[in-house]
Every structure is written in structure tokens, then in C-alpha cells.
Design a protein around this motif. Structure first.
Motif, mmCIF file in Angstrom:
data_model
loop_
_atom_site.group_PDB
_atom_site.id
_atom_site.type_symbol
_atom_site.label_atom_id
_atom_site.label_comp_id
_atom_site.label_asym_id
_atom_site.label_seq_id
_atom_site.Cartn_x
_atom_site.Cartn_y
_atom_site.Cartn_z
ATOM 1 N N MET A 157 0.837 -1.191 0.000
ATOM 2 C CA MET A 157 0.000 0.000 0.000
ATOM 3 C C MET A 157 0.873 1.243 0.000
ATOM 4 S SD MET A 157 -3.177 -0.772 2.611
ATOM 5 C CE MET A 157 -2.170 -0.863 4.085
ATOM 6 N N VAL A 158 0.492 2.215 -0.797
ATOM 7 C CA VAL A 158 1.118 3.537 -0.773
ATOM 8 C C VAL A 158 0.193 4.469 -0.002
ATOM 9 C CG1 VAL A 158 1.914 5.497 -2.149
ATOM 10 C CG2 VAL A 158 2.330 3.165 -2.940
ATOM 11 N N VAL A 159 0.730 5.081 1.030
ATOM 12 C CA VAL A 159 -0.037 5.958 1.908
ATOM 13 C C VAL A 159 0.349 7.402 1.614
ATOM 14 C CG1 VAL A 159 -0.580 6.545 4.306
ATOM 15 C CG2 VAL A 159 -0.011 4.182 3.693
ATOM 16 N N GLY A 160 -0.623 8.272 1.471
ATOM 17 C CA GLY A 160 -0.378 9.709 1.362
ATOM 18 C C GLY A 160 -0.662 10.374 2.689
ATOM 19 N N VAL A 161 0.205 11.302 3.090
ATOM 20 C CA VAL A 161 0.046 11.995 4.372
ATOM 21 C C VAL A 161 0.174 13.504 4.153
ATOM 22 C CG1 VAL A 161 1.058 12.397 6.660
ATOM 23 C CG2 VAL A 161 0.886 10.077 5.765
ATOM 24 N N ASP A 162 -0.739 14.245 4.777
ATOM 25 C CA ASP A 162 -0.648 15.706 4.769
ATOM 26 C C ASP A 162 -1.259 16.218 6.058
ATOM 27 O OD1 ASP A 162 0.051 18.207 3.889
ATOM 28 O OD2 ASP A 162 -1.447 18.327 2.303
ATOM 29 N N GLU A 163 -0.992 17.501 6.332
ATOM 30 C CA GLU A 163 -1.482 18.114 7.567
ATOM 31 C C GLU A 163 -2.264 19.372 7.254
ATOM 32 O OE1 GLU A 163 -0.335 21.295 8.361
ATOM 33 O OE2 GLU A 163 1.064 21.271 6.695
ATOM 34 N N ALA A 164 -3.005 19.826 8.255
ATOM 35 C CA ALA A 164 -3.689 21.109 8.197
ATOM 36 C C ALA A 164 -3.490 21.794 9.535
ATOM 37 C CB ALA A 164 -5.182 20.917 7.916
ATOM 38 N N GLY A 165 -3.160 23.078 9.475
ATOM 39 C CA GLY A 165 -3.115 23.843 10.724
ATOM 40 C C GLY A 165 -1.747 24.117 11.297
ATOM 41 N N ARG A 166 -0.709 24.173 10.458
ATOM 42 C CA ARG A 166 0.601 24.535 11.003
ATOM 43 C C ARG A 166 0.683 26.022 11.338
ATOM 44 N NH1 ARG A 166 5.698 21.484 8.173
ATOM 45 N NH2 ARG A 166 6.811 22.933 9.494
ATOM 46 N N GLY A 167 0.033 26.861 10.540
ATOM 47 C CA GLY A 167 0.207 28.300 10.675
ATOM 48 C C GLY A 167 -0.708 29.047 11.629
ATOM 49 N N PRO A 168 -1.889 28.531 11.957
ATOM 50 C CA PRO A 168 -2.805 29.300 12.803
ATOM 51 C C PRO A 168 -2.258 29.584 14.195
ATOM 52 C CG PRO A 168 -3.988 27.570 11.656
ATOM 53 C CD PRO A 168 -2.529 27.320 11.429
ATOM 54 N N GLY A 224 -3.518 0.666 12.438
ATOM 55 C CA GLY A 224 -4.256 -0.035 13.482
ATOM 56 C C GLY A 224 -5.530 -0.673 12.959
ATOM 57 N N GLN A 225 -6.127 -0.042 11.957
ATOM 58 C CA GLN A 225 -7.348 -0.587 11.370
ATOM 59 C C GLN A 225 -7.056 -1.625 10.293
ATOM 60 O OE1 GLN A 225 -10.045 2.717 10.131
ATOM 61 N NE2 GLN A 225 -8.598 3.980 11.246
ATOM 62 N N HIS A 226 -5.952 -1.439 9.572
ATOM 63 C CA HIS A 226 -5.727 -2.241 8.371
ATOM 64 C C HIS A 226 -4.403 -3.006 8.359
ATOM 65 C CE1 HIS A 226 -9.247 -0.170 6.876
ATOM 66 N NE2 HIS A 226 -8.656 0.965 7.138
ATOM 67 N N GLY A 227 -3.592 -2.832 9.412
ATOM 68 C CA GLY A 227 -2.334 -3.570 9.512
ATOM 69 C C GLY A 227 -1.163 -2.825 8.887
ATOM 70 N N SER A 228 -0.051 -2.832 9.616
ATOM 71 C CA SER A 228 1.163 -2.151 9.150
ATOM 72 C C SER A 228 1.868 -2.925 8.051
ATOM 73 C CB SER A 228 2.144 -1.966 10.319
ATOM 74 O OG SER A 228 1.944 -0.719 10.925
ATOM 75 N N ASP A 229 1.655 -4.233 8.019
ATOM 76 C CA ASP A 229 2.426 -5.079 7.097
ATOM 77 C C ASP A 229 2.234 -4.683 5.640
ATOM 78 O OD1 ASP A 229 3.222 -6.402 9.317
ATOM 79 O OD2 ASP A 229 1.936 -8.149 9.028
ATOM 80 N N GLY A 230 1.052 -4.184 5.317
ATOM 81 C CA GLY A 230 0.782 -3.864 3.928
ATOM 82 C C GLY A 230 1.317 -2.516 3.477
ATOM 83 N N ILE A 231 1.848 -1.717 4.407
ATOM 84 C CA ILE A 231 2.312 -0.375 4.047
ATOM 85 C C ILE A 231 3.700 -0.477 3.418
ATOM 86 C CG2 ILE A 231 2.985 1.907 4.911
ATOM 87 C CD1 ILE A 231 0.823 1.601 7.050
ATOM 88 N N GLY A 232 3.761 -0.163 2.115
ATOM 89 C CA GLY A 232 5.038 -0.239 1.422
ATOM 90 C C GLY A 232 5.795 1.068 1.443
ATOM 91 N N MET A 233 5.076 2.189 1.349
ATOM 92 C CA MET A 233 5.711 3.502 1.316
ATOM 93 C C MET A 233 4.707 4.551 1.770
ATOM 94 S SD MET A 233 8.317 5.455 0.738
ATOM 95 C CE MET A 233 9.450 4.249 -0.011
ATOM 96 N N VAL A 234 5.204 5.519 2.540
ATOM 97 C CA VAL A 234 4.389 6.655 2.939
ATOM 98 C C VAL A 234 4.926 7.894 2.235
ATOM 99 C CG1 VAL A 234 3.482 8.041 4.832
ATOM 100 C CG2 VAL A 234 3.972 5.606 5.201
ATOM 101 N N LEU A 235 4.083 8.529 1.447
ATOM 102 C CA LEU A 235 4.442 9.763 0.748
ATOM 103 C C LEU A 235 3.962 10.944 1.586
ATOM 104 C CD1 LEU A 235 3.351 8.785 -2.881
ATOM 105 C CD2 LEU A 235 5.576 8.433 -1.770
ATOM 106 N N VAL A 236 4.904 11.785 1.987
ATOM 107 C CA VAL A 236 4.611 12.886 2.905
ATOM 108 C C VAL A 236 4.735 14.208 2.162
ATOM 109 C CG1 VAL A 236 5.270 14.037 5.056
ATOM 110 C CG2 VAL A 236 5.463 11.542 4.859
#
Length: 196
Positions: free
Chosen positions: A1-12, A88-100
Motif C-alpha cells: 500500500m502507498v499511503v499519502g500523508v498531509d497536515e492542516a493547521g501549522r500556521g494558525p 491499526g485498522q488495516h495492519g502495518s504489514d501492507g504499508i510499502g511507502m508513505v508519501l509525505v
């Protein structure tokens, strides 16, 4: 699985920082883009579709953590919590790469981050899985700020999401800071200093 990660709220100046982690489903919603580049109406339409068709997790770092750690470290903590929630919901084993989204990842910078990762500058505009994460993070944070605005109506957070707008700064000077304000941020600290 390829996971995409982003945030909101660094500047407020107020409220938590929120991160989302998303694995696109076989038929992800059409029209994914950077949450800042699309209308609020389109974000509101896309959010439930992302939740229904993709795997996802959310992570939050609260104001006290932002003030204790600093905003950068708190952002990495929120990202770690988001991927951990997804795993935690879907298992760490399937995570191949996290794109940040951005130029740095939590690898080696945040305890608990155990996944291979790659930073992508402006990834929220180029990687649909990061775009989806940016939409979930922003919509969730905006809801939190609207709830906070009901509790503390002076600051206009339902309109400014905690950013240092003229309206917010005027209210901060008039009423002082509340429990949702980031006291480690210079504009808040300056007002508190003036008040003290």
C-alpha cells in the motif's frame, strides 16, 4: 500500500494541528487536488467520498503539545498518529511507502514512526493520495475550529480557522487568549506580554 500523508493547521495561532493518512481505493473520487486549491464546497463534497472509498486515519496534536514540542515536532507527531491509526485498522504489514507532503518526513525525527517514507514537495498537488489526505485533514480541522468557535465566539474561528486575521488579532487584544491559543506563537505571546 502507498499511503499519502498531509497536515492542516501549522500556521494558525489557535487550535490543534491535524494530519490525515490515506490509501486510495480501486475507484477513488474524481477531482482530488490540494485542499487549499479547491473550494470549500468541493472539499465538503469530496470528504465523504474519500472516507467511503479509501482507507484512512487521522492524527491530532493538541495545543498543549504544540506549545511543549514546537509546531514542527507536533506536526510530525500528528502525522505519526494518522499513519498509526490507519495501520491499526488495516495492519502495518501492507504499508510499502508513505508519501509525505513537504520536504521532510518523520523518519528519524519522531518516535513511533516505523514506516518507509519519502517527502514530496507540493505533493498535495501532484500525488492524489496526498491530495485526499489534505482534504480529510482540512475538513476535520475546520470542524474542530467551528466547535471551538461556538465555545469562544469572539475570535471568528468559524471564518478564519484560527489564522491571525485582523479580526482574530483585534479579538485577541480585546479579550486575551483562551485555552485554544498557542502561547508559544509570537503574536499570541506578544499580546499576552502586553496584557501582563
Amino acid at each position: 500500500m502507498v499511503v499519502g500523508v498531509d497536515e492542516a493547521g501549522r500556521g494558525p495561532l489557535a487550535g490543534p494541528v491535524v494530519a490525515a493518512a490515506v490509501v486510495l481505493g480501486p475507484q477513488p473520487p474524481e477531482g482530488l487536488a490540494d485542499s487549499k486549491a479547491i473550494s470549500a464546497k468541493r472539499r465538503a463534497r469530496l470528504e465523504p467520498l474519500i472516507r467511503e472509498t479509501c482507507l484512512w486515519g487521522l492524527g491530532v496534536a493538541e495545543v498543549a503539545e504544540i506549545d511543549r514540542l514546537n509546531i514542527f515536532a507536533a506536526t510530525l507527531l500528528a502525522m505519526t498518529r494518522a499513519v498509526a491509526a490507519l495501520a491499526g485498522q488495516h495492519g502495518s504489514d501492507g504499508i510499502g511507502m508513505v508519501l509525505v507532503d513537504g520536504n521532510l518526513t518523520p523518519t528519524g525525527r519522531c518516535e513511533g514512526w516505523v514506516w518507509p517514507s519519502r517527502a514530496i514537495v507540493r505533493g498535495d498537488a501532484s500525488e492524489p493520495c496526498i491530495s485526499a489526505a489534505s482534504i480529510l485533514a482540512k475538513e476535520h480541522r475546520d470542524r474542530l475550529m467551528r466547535a471551538a468557535a461556538a465555545e469562544f465566539p469572539h475570535y471568528g474561528w468559524e471564518r478564519n480557522a484560527g489564522y491571525g486575521t485582523a479580526e482574530h488579532m483585534a479579538a485577541l487584544r480585546q479579550y486575551g487568549a483562551c485555552s485554544h491559543h498557542r502561547r508559544s506563537f509570537a503574536p499570541v505571546a506578544a499580546v499576552l506580554g502586553d496584557a501582563g
